[in-house]
Enzyme design. Structure first.
Site, PDB file in Angstrom:
ATOM      1  N   SER A   1      -9.664   1.583   3.160  1.00  0.00           N
ATOM      2  CA  SER A   1      -8.851   2.356   2.250  1.00  0.00           C
ATOM      3  C   SER A   1      -7.824   1.527   1.465  1.00  0.00           C
ATOM      4  O   SER A   1      -7.316   1.997   0.453  1.00  0.00           O
ATOM      5  CB  SER A   1      -8.104   3.453   3.017  1.00  0.00           C
ATOM      6  OG  SER A   1      -7.197   2.883   3.947  1.00  0.00           O
TER       7      SER A   1
ATOM      8  N   LYS B   1       0.852  -1.200   0.000  1.00  0.00           N
ATOM      9  CA  LYS B   1       0.000   0.000   0.000  1.00  0.00           C
ATOM     10  C   LYS B   1       0.885   1.246   0.000  1.00  0.00           C
ATOM     11  O   LYS B   1       1.901   1.278   0.699  1.00  0.00           O
ATOM     12  CB  LYS B   1      -0.884  -0.042   1.250  1.00  0.00           C
ATOM     13  CG  LYS B   1      -1.909   1.077   1.377  1.00  0.00           C
ATOM     14  CD  LYS B   1      -2.715   0.892   2.666  1.00  0.00           C
ATOM     15  CE  LYS B   1      -3.834   1.897   2.830  1.00  0.00           C
ATOM     16  NZ  LYS B   1      -4.615   1.671   4.064  1.00  0.00           N
TER      17      LYS B   1
ATOM     18  N   SER C   1      -9.572  -0.812   7.316  1.00  0.00           N
ATOM     19  CA  SER C   1      -9.041  -0.682   5.952  1.00  0.00           C
ATOM     20  C   SER C   1      -8.368  -1.906   5.360  1.00  0.00           C
ATOM     21  O   SER C   1      -8.063  -1.917   4.174  1.00  0.00           O
ATOM     22  CB  SER C   1      -8.071   0.495   5.874  1.00  0.00           C
ATOM     23  OG  SER C   1      -8.810   1.677   5.770  1.00  0.00           O
TER      24      SER C   1
END
Ligand code: GLN
Length: 487
Positions: A156, A81, A180
């Site tokens: 997210s 990420k 997330s």
């Protein structure tokens, strides 16, 4: 598996076996995944940057010295990420303000992955600064759900989950501040683990809510999460919030016997309103569990009903202080044509930060301002303590807590972008765990009637990652296996 063309379909442990047996090389695996990325990226947009050259080079070096079984992730390509610092690549956090930020050091997680023999393949998309539940708030455009391209992948860590399900990589790392990792895993249909707060170092990861943030892995199956956690868990002299407690064995795990497994189902989460397809799929999963002899007990966790309010005060407050550094001076893109110092700050932050991030900064600054601190932040911290106590009390009697991950399936783009409060409310299933601090494992419970995946999460006491994975294996064996995404 002589055909390199198909190597992308291998899960993490199968890929490892093939590599160690020399059925194929690390370079062949990397080429197959890069080809897969080239085909799927135009459809889903999971990656902010593909590190093709670097990955090829690392694979070549690994192949030159040959397979090393002592390295838990030898030759395994992994996506990261874009809040983790990876040397040689920008860290944008999905924000315009960090479009020019090139880190000078690497996150501990990334360094440990490399030490375990992993290959860093790509940096994945996310909601700006990890604030959101749909990956629609990335300054670089949304990611699409590989199961339904007109729908969000969750967030997210939406790029991480979408990439796993699109078979761009067998493993990914995300972060979970309020869901997330678990929620995109559920909405895309893969496994995701939020470890205990402090289980994994956060050094070199862009902070959102420092008392909530935790790094963790995503993969196609529960068992594939083990080697990923193993490589990164444990103390880190560079992160004082990382626990000194040694890691357990997360790799050699066996499925728990569902018979006699006591699972507590919080009424506050199960009694809310659900999409009918999600509800039907969850009910089916619960009856399968009962048929296998698991004991399901509905329990009251009365403090959970305050978790959305508590979380959004605490997360916003912490975000407002963490994001103060992006001012166009110390970090970030500086605006042009300002008149004075204050104007420079204001203009840089207004141009560089998106609406949702600015909203949270304002909310957090307000909650921390003098005269309001006691009413909001302090009160939220007190209720947080009660939420923690609810968890620990229930886990004294039950082995694990079992809850849905989302009351609705992946939604069409734009459904809530003008309605932030509704989007915040949707997080009710995942936020309480971050407030409490324990570990949570999200796994597919089945496919809904509309062809969209539905997830369940198991939550355990602090540092119970190993038993949690073992229980997760049992559930995975009981729930229907999801088909591959048709891309
Ligand atoms: N959706 C939650 C938020 O927007 C959680 C995000 C996260 O876990 N990073 O804050």
């Amino acid at each position: 598996m002589g055909n390199n063309y198909e190597l992308h379909r291998l899960g993490l442990r199968d890929a490892r076996q093939g590599l160690l047996r020399r059925d194929f090389s690390a370079s062949e695996l990397v080429e197959s995944l890069l080809a897969r990325i080239a085909v799927t990226e135009p459809k889903i947009g999971a990656c902010l940057r593909v590190l093709g050259d670097e990955a090829r080079e690392t694979a070549k070096a690994l192949d030159a010295s040959g397979p090393d079984a002592s390295k838990g992730l030898w030759g395994i390509p992994i996506t990261i990420k874009d809040v983790y610092n990876v040397k040689g690549a920008p860290t944008t956090a999905g924000s315009k303000i960090l479009s020019n930020y090139l880190p000078s050091y690497e996150a501990t997680v990334v360094r440990r992955l490399r030490e375990a023999g992993a290959i860093i393949l790509a940096k994945t998309n996310l909601d700006e600064f990890a604030m959101g539940s749909s990956t629609e708030f990335s300054a670089y455009g949304p990611t699409r759900n590989p199961r339904a391209l007109d729908r969000v992948p969750g967030g997210s860590s939406g790029g991480a989950a979408a990439g796993i399900v699109a078979m761009q990589a067998p493993g990914a790392f995300g972060t979970d501040t309020g869901g997330s990792i678990r929620q995109p895993a559920a909405l895309c249909g893969c496994a995701g683990l939020k470890p205990t707060y402090g289980r994994v170092s956060r050094y070199g990861i862009i902070a959102y809510g420092s008392s909530l943030d935790q790094a963790g892995p995503l993969a196609r199956t529960v068992g594939d999460l083990g080697p990923l956690l193993q490589a990164v868990a444990g103390r880190d002299g560079r992160d004082s919030t990382a626990s000194a407690r040694g890691a357990d064995d997360y790799i050699n795990i066996v499925a728990k016997d569902p018979k006699g497994l006591t699972l507590a189902l919080p009424k506050e989460l199960w009694e809310g309103s659900f999409d009918t397809g999600v509800r039907a799929t969850l009910d089916k999963a619960l009856s399968r569990l009962k048929d296998q002899g698991a004991r399901l007990e509905y329990v009251g966790m009365p403090m959970l009903r305050y978790s959305v309010a508590v979380y959004y005060v605490i997360a916003a407050a912490e975000a407002s202080t963490n994001l103060a550094r992006y001012d166009g001076v110390r970090y970030g893109v500086r605006a042009q044509g300002y008149r004075d110092l204050l104007g420079m700050y204001r203009q840089s932050r207004t141009e560089g930060l998106g609406r949702e991030v600015r909203r949270r900064i304002l909310l957090g600054t307000f909650a921390l301002s003098s005269g309001y601190y006691d009413a909001y932040y302090k009160k939220a911290a007190q209720v947080r303590r009660l939420i923690q106590e609810d968890y620990l009390r229930v886990l004294e009697k039950a082995d694990f807590i079992l809850a849905p991950v989302s009351s609705i399936p992946a939604w069409p783009f734009g459904s809530f972008t003008e309605d932030p409060l509704t989007q915040y409310q949707l997080d009710i299933m995942t936020l309480p765990l971050n407030l409490a601090g324990g570990p949570g494992l999200s796994l597919p419970a089945g496919m809904g009637p509309d062809g969209l995946p539905v997830g369940l999460q198991l939550m355990g006491p602090p540092f119970a990652e190993r038993p949690l994975l073992e229980a997760g294996l049992a559930l995975e064996g009981i729930f229907p296996k999801l088909p591959e995404a048709a891309l």
